[in-house]
Design an enzyme around this catalytic site. Structure first.
Site, PDB file in Angstrom:
ATOM      1  N   THR A 533      -3.966  13.354  -6.468  1.00 52.36           N
ATOM      2  CA  THR A 533      -4.676  12.344  -5.682  1.00 52.36           C
ATOM      3  C   THR A 533      -4.021  12.267  -4.314  1.00 52.36           C
ATOM      4  O   THR A 533      -2.793  12.245  -4.202  1.00 52.36           O
ATOM      5  CB  THR A 533      -4.640  10.968  -6.376  1.00 52.36           C
ATOM      6  OG1 THR A 533      -5.338  11.082  -7.614  1.00 52.36           O
ATOM      7  CG2 THR A 533      -5.305   9.897  -5.528  1.00 52.36           C
ATOM      8  N   PHE A 535      -3.327  10.196  -1.080  1.00 55.96           N
ATOM      9  CA  PHE A 535      -3.257   8.812  -0.605  1.00 55.96           C
ATOM     10  C   PHE A 535      -3.099   8.818   0.908  1.00 55.96           C
ATOM     11  O   PHE A 535      -2.499   9.746   1.450  1.00 55.96           O
ATOM     12  CB  PHE A 535      -2.036   8.101  -1.203  1.00 55.96           C
ATOM     13  CG  PHE A 535      -2.164   7.815  -2.673  1.00 55.96           C
ATOM     14  CD1 PHE A 535      -2.566   6.567  -3.116  1.00 55.96           C
ATOM     15  CD2 PHE A 535      -1.886   8.789  -3.622  1.00 55.96           C
ATOM     16  CE1 PHE A 535      -2.688   6.288  -4.469  1.00 55.96           C
ATOM     17  CE2 PHE A 535      -2.008   8.525  -4.973  1.00 55.96           C
ATOM     18  CZ  PHE A 535      -2.407   7.273  -5.405  1.00 55.96           C
TER      19      PHE A 535
END
Ligand code: PEP
Ligand code: MN
Length: 638
Positions: A533, A535
């Site tokens: 992921t 960020f």
């Protein structure tokens, strides 16, 4: 011995206990950081367990079974994180120390320092007192070399590391440098170790040429016994019968040390191999094996270096290696960060910027509860003196930054399996906030439940929708489990922990399971292990300083043929690499779209060419906004 103290023991009782122990000739140590209330007690004539357990406030007495005490993992469960200016060594962060073997001149040191800083080093190394095998070899510039190191720090903001070869030089070291190194040849120079302990500065302790791990840890204990536990262990190769490399790099020392000690572990592949070409592969292996960082020799003209030229990397080689390290680190749950907010553990910052930026009360807000992946991202990106604060929704993150309740927000923007987190794209458009940094986190999902729960008992699973998307195969294989969406993984784990329901499970990280005293029923249930992921960090102002090699923009075009093509043409004609393009519906305007793009360029530098690019984009769009220009560590800097 470790004394486990009674819950709620008063400060006064604790002090009384400490003075009783001191009267008995014991050294008392408070490891700190641990949730438990414990004291480490080391006595020359070992006190009996009976005596210790009889003392007021003592709940239990646990012996430390190893010869080294203060540096042992038994004394302190948590990893020690060593602070050197803004830089933190240990924990989940990767630290890179780089520079020449020896300081040869002011010019040489400055050139190399600027190069290694550009590519991601956060500490600068260089010998001023060189322990050489031959008395006729270059011995270092001595005090002149230390002065140059101090100047390098002034100019670049990089903290400096140098070797101390004699207690006689302690005052000079105190005056000029930030970290002292005890070289391999001096690992068992006990007077020097004691001196380093008394100096109190962080110490890089190299492993001796023919020392066992236990002997090495005993040497660390010498430093710690003087009251200084800011010790960084550095494996640099040991003598074996193998002549192809200068020494044999003992990478197995990394997992061994990780079990035995709480101290951070670095690898020096330069002295270990002695051969330039071997430095990068061993560095990559070291990070994969769990090292907390690297110490690497770099020289701009290694063929002219006065020492260790054959093992020194050219700056560009170093840059390429660091790009690999940036990619490898998240696979093992760590992070190498190039951050220019000035608040990251890896941000060297200039000394003046550092003093100007008070960290006190600075806060980063993230989604959910403790133990979420967002929480992990916040901890990895920022240094430990930036406070982490959870909020219940993505909008709350934006609101907190907008209202100055927090200086930073950290939001997931994209997942490699589930795609973009659209809500955050929309919020980035809605709020006048800017992207100032990014990091990528490997996401390993686990099925978490109460102790004793079996997988066949689980009736419902709590998790946020993206986690369900990333674990689709597991859910398809278990169709009887009902899915219950919540806002974040940490919240899911907290909820099942509080409800006590033995039919519930949650999807989350190992850290969340530990935090809420739950167990992992099934490990790694994400569909594909390449689950990352991305960020981004948001702030009220654009990133000001440092390298910005990536920009995020949002724009809309008129509804006519070729309008998007015209914008793409601007990128193409200006050699700007487009790394992401995504469209989102414009709220209230059915079938009209905003385009979000990520470009490998800095749109905030004040050059004429950037100005022209911006003008050209504006001419071809109806709406255009720069969401931020920031540093992505994995991008070319030349
Ligand atoms: C050095 O780092 O410059 C050095 C001399 O290292 P070691 O003590 O590991 O040989
Ligand atoms: Mn060297």
């Amino acid at each position: 011995m470790i004394l486990v103290l009674e819950k709620g023991i008063t400060q006064q009782k604790k002090s009384q206990l400490k003075s009783i122990l001191a009267e008995q000739g014991c050294m008392v140590h408070e490891p700190g950081g641990s949730g438990q209330n414990i004291l480490g007690v080391i006595g020359k004539n070992s006190l009996t367990r009976e005596f210790l357990i009889a003392q007021e406030g003592v709940a239990d007495v646990v012996p430390i079974s190893t010869a080294y005490k203060l540096v042992s993992r038994q004394m302190k469960k948590e990893d020690t994180i060593i602070k050197i200016g803004n830089v933190e060594v240990g924990g989940n962060k990767i630290t890179i120390i780089a520079g020449p073997c020896a300081i040869e001149s002011r010019e040489q040191a400055m050139i190399i320092a600027k190069e290694v800083k550009k590519y991601g080093a956060t500490l600068f190394r260089g010998g001023a007192f060189k322990p050489r095998s031959s008395p006729y070899s270059f011995q270092g510039l001595e005090e002149e070399g230390l002065k140059i190191l101090a100047e390098v720090r002034e100019v670049t903001g990089l903290r400096v590391v140098t070797e101390i070869t004699s207690p006689m030089h302690a005052d000079l070291m105190m005056k000029y440098v930030d970290v002292i190194q005890i070289g391999a040849r001096n690992m068992q120079n006990f007077e020097l170790l004691k001196c380093a302990g008394r100096m109190g500065k962080p110490v890089v302790l190299k492993r001796g040429l023919a020392s066992t791990i236990e002997e090495w840890l005993m040497s660390a204990e010498y430093i710690a016994a003087e009251g200084n536990t800011n010790i960084i262990l550095c494996e640099r190769g040991i003598r074996t019968f193998e002549p192809y490399t200068r020494n044999t790099l003992d990478l197995s020392a990394i997992p061994v040390l990780k079990q035995l000690t709480h101290l951070p572990v670095l690898i020096d592949p330069s002295h270990a191999t002695g051969i330039r070409e071997k430095v990068a592969p061993m560095s990559r292996a070291a990070i994969a094996a769990g090292a907390d960082g690297l110490m690497i020799e770099v020289h701009h003209k290694p063929e002219e270096a006065l020492s260790d030229g054959p093992q020194s990397l050219y700056p560009k080689q170093f840059g390429r290696l660091i790009r690999d390290i940036y990619v490898i680190a998240p696979v093992v749950g760590k992070q190498l960060i190039h951050d220019y907010t000035g608040y990251s553990a890896a941000s060297p910052g200039s000394l003046s910027a550092e003093s100007g930026k008070s960290r006190e009360g600075k806060r980063v807000v993230y989604l959910g509860e403790q133990g979420t992946f967002s929480h992990k991202a916040a901890m990895q990106y920022f240094s430990s003196d930036v406070e982490n604060y959870p909020v219940p929704s993505f909008r709350d993150i934006f609101e907190n930054v907008k209202s100055d309740a927090a200086a930073f927000g950290i939001i997931p923007i994209e997942n490699s399996l589930a795609g973009s987190i659209h809500e955050n794209y929309d919020l980035l458009l809605e709020y006048e906030l800017f992207i100032t940094g990014e990091l990528s986190l490997r996401v390993v999902h686990n099925l978490i439940a109460h102790q004793g729960v079996k997988i066949e008992d689980v009736k419902q699973i709590l998790a946020p929708p993206p986690a369900f998307q990333q674990c689709r195969r597991f859910l398809d294989a278990n169709p009887d489990m009902k899915i219950v969406p919540v806002n974040a993984t940490g919240s899911a784990v907290k909820r099942i922990s509080e409800s006590g329901n033995m039919e519930d499970a949650a999807i989350g990280s190992v850290e969340a399971a530990e935090l809420f005293c739950m167990t992992v029923l099934e490990e790694a249930i994400e569909d594909n292990p390449r689950n990352f992921t991305r960020f981004v960090v948001i702030e009220k102002q654009m990133a000001q300083e440092g390298i910005k090699n990536k920009s995020s923009i949002v724009f809309s075009t008129s509804n006519k043929p070729g309008s998007l093509f015209e914008v793409m043409k601007v990128f193409s004609e200006n050699q700007i690499n487009l790394v992401k393009l995504e469209s989102r519906p414009i709220h209230g305007k059915p079938w009209q779209y905003m385009f979000y793009a990520d470009l490998e360029t800095d749109l905030t530098d004040s050059s004429a060419s950037t100005d022209n690019v911006i003008k050209a984009i504006e001419q071809n769009t109806e709406f255009f906004k720069i969401l931020g220009s920031y540093n992505c560590g994995n991008k070319r800097t030349e």
